[in-house]
Scaffold this active site. Structure first.
Site, PDB file in Angstrom:
ATOM      1  CG  PHE A 348      -1.687   1.291   1.382  1.00 13.54           C
ATOM      2  CD1 PHE A 348      -3.049   1.270   1.135  1.00 13.54           C
ATOM      3  CD2 PHE A 348      -1.108   2.512   1.729  1.00 13.54           C
ATOM      4  CE1 PHE A 348      -3.816   2.434   1.233  1.00 13.54           C
ATOM      5  CE2 PHE A 348      -1.858   3.682   1.824  1.00 13.54           C
ATOM      6  CZ  PHE A 348      -3.209   3.641   1.570  1.00 13.54           C
ATOM      7  CD  GLU A 349       5.320   2.365  -1.772  1.00 10.43           C
ATOM      8  OE1 GLU A 349       5.315   2.394  -3.019  1.00 10.43           O
ATOM      9  OE2 GLU A 349       6.360   2.288  -1.105  1.00 10.43           O
ATOM     10  CB  ILE A 350      -0.981   7.285  -1.582  1.00  6.03           C
ATOM     11  CG1 ILE A 350      -2.087   6.232  -1.423  1.00  6.03           C
ATOM     12  CG2 ILE A 350      -1.460   8.434  -2.471  1.00  6.03           C
ATOM     13  CD1 ILE A 350      -3.356   6.738  -0.766  1.00  6.03           C
TER      14      ILE A 350
END
Ligand SMILES: Nc1nc2c(ncn2[C@@H]2O[C@H](COP(=O)(O)OP(=O)(O)OP(=O)(O)O)[C@@H](O)[C@H]2O)c(=O)[nH]1
Ligand SMILES: [Mg+2]
Length: 488
Positions: A348-350
């Site tokens: 999960f990365e933004i």
């Protein structure tokens, strides 16, 4: 990132396997809602009350209503009336109060993300067509990106459906799929059918997904065998090593991303539990944020024994690259002064693509790549990203997306269910902390959970009289002594 075989409790797996409906197209009701929101301000009511006295015939009332609708339509069309701003008068919302680290001031950074969330979080606006077109105008150049194999199509569809239902159906950010071989027609058709957003399909150049010439093949093969023997998750798979290296130093260089500044990384078979009432890309851009995460945990340190020392050596050779406001204390073990293995769970990365394209990260990646640890050991992109962010980005530019519920295999994060609607049961702030560390791994754990080490300050305060030793003596894991704060 390796994980043990997932054994989900029945209740959770029921939620997970529910299929989300496809996003609905806009209906006439949605559009008419625009008008009704706009005219229902307090001023409007006062005007209507007064008008009762003078305009008392049904014919006049109809004319008056027609004229009013006409005025509203003209106002909206020409921008005199901004539906979302006017309608906010009627909406009572209490946006999520983010958990933030103790921040030392960063000169020049005047961003106020909490104020931004107050002003820009609003579920009701998002259903109207006018709001949609405003969202799409001048928005960040951003995409949802997935590295995935053809065989993972069902898992990919599941991730897309949840992402679209919870958020992207309103925003229609494009999807970009990456693969080390061409995507099948079936993959392309089915993924495109699962979203109204545009989909793009990219093949990774061979030179980004093969053994670099300076790697000693015999040593690599021996390493694969060794990692297999001691059971480091997927460490014996050649492709896994390419994947970790690509995610560490190549994904942002793919030509298909050249016109993009922001990305949200999405894996097949993950779960998103919460409706989002704001645009995280806009949020990141407007608040000068570089990296957003959702879990901060430990992995099996046997996969990267020399990553800490190599990183320390890099910092010695290139101290000028380290950000003057970087805070690395949360990544250092107090007893050994080595890397403590805490890492942002990078599936999960933004984040900002431009950060990864920066000379600092490039220099760090090249240094690691030359050292060969992506192949001789099993350096993962999660610890590499974490150390890079730690060295080059001040904490004020890192964001903890505590409000987004997320699950990757056994690791799940679910926020307190207040104003955000989530289909999951709230997890503790510290949950998942060492689920990926197998019992046979002898690694030490940090004194505090990774997320609290990152948050610092009041987040580390313990209950009076509590000691880790006593908790352990009574069968606890030694991480239950914290004074719990709001929203934990
Ligand atoms: N195209 C392609 N994608 C890959 C390959 N290996 C891994 N991936 C993708 O890379 C991501 C991470 O791989 P995983 O095998 O799930 O690694 P992980 O998340 O550390 O391991 P798990 O905990 O088992 O899920 C997933 O999106 C995979 O689909 C590969 O050889 N080719
Ligand atoms: Mg995975």
């Amino acid at each position: 990132m390796d994980t043990p075989t997932p054994m989900l409790p029945r209740k959770v797996s029921n939620v997970l396997h529910k299929r989300s409906p496809l996003p609905k197209p806009f209906s006439a009701d949605d559009i008419s809602q625009l008008g009704s929101i706009t005219i229902s301000s307090e001023e409007g009511n006062a005007w209507e009350d007064a008008s009762e006295v003078f305009w008392d015939t049904p014919k006049r009332r109809t004319r008056r209503q027609t004229a009013l609708y006409l005025l509203v339509a003209i106002g909206v069309t020409f921008g005199f009336i901004t539906p979302f701003r006017t309608s906010s008068i009627n909406l009572v919302f209490d946006p999520y109060k983010p958990i933030r680290p103790e921040l030392s001031p960063t000169p020049g950074n005047t961003a106020d993300p909490i104020k931004w969330l107050k002003e820009n979080s609003n579920d009701k606006h998002a259903v109207t067509k006018g709001f949609l077109s405003r969202l799409q105008h001048g928005r960040p150049r951003a995409a949802l990106i997935s590295l995935v194999r053809n065989a993972e199509l069902p898992g990919m569809i599941q991730s897309i459906r949840q992402m679209e239902e919870k958020w992207n159906a309103k925003y229609l950010y494009p999807w970009i799929f990456f693969n080390d071989e061409p995507f099948s027609d079936e993959f392309k058709t089915e993924t495109q059918n699962a979203t109204a957003a545009k989909c793009f399909y990219a093949v990774i150049p061979k030179e980004h997904w093969s053994l670099p010439e300076w790697i000693d093949e015999d040593r690599f093969i021996n390493g694969l065998e060794y990692l297999g023997t001691i059971g480091v998750g997927k460490g014996w798979l050649v492709s896994y090593h390419h994947m970790c290296r690509w995610n560490s130093g190549f994904f942002y260089k793919h030509p298909i991303l050249k016109d993009y500044d922001w990305y949200w990384r999405v894996e097949p078979d993950v779960h998103y539990f919460c409706k989002m009432s704001y645009d995280p890309f806009r949020f990141m851009r407007d608040n000068n944020l570089k990296y957003g995460f959702n879990m901060n945990i430990l992995d099996d340190a046997r996969s990267f024994p020399s990553l800490g020392p190599h990183t320390a050596a890099f910092m010695k050779t290139s101290p000028h690259l380290v950000h003057p406001n970087a805070d690395l204390t949360w990544l250092v073990d107090t007893n050994t002064s080595d890397y403590n293995n805490c890492q942002f769970f990078s599936n999960f990365e933004i984040g900002s693509l431009n950060f990864w394209r920066s000379p600092q990260h490039q220099a760090y990646f090249d240094y690691l790549d030359q050292a060969g640890g992506f192949y001789y050991e099993r350096w993962g992109d999660a610890p590499v990203h974490t150390l890079s962010i730690g060295m080059f980005v001040p904490k004020a530019e890192i964001w903890f997306f505590r409000d987004l519920g997320y699950q990757h295999d056994v690791n799940m994060h679910c926020p307190p269910n207040r104003e955000v609607a989530c289909d999951c049961q709230k997890t503790r702030l510290d949950e998942n902390f060492y689920k990926l560390v197998p019992l046979q791994s002898p690694q030490r754990k940090p004194d505090d959970t990774c997320i609290r080490q990152f948050l610092g300050g009041k987040w580390l305060e313990k209950k009076d009289g509590w000691t880790m030793g006593v908790e352990k003596a009574f069968g606890g894991d030694g991480y239950h002594g914290y004074k719990l704060l709001e929203d934990e």
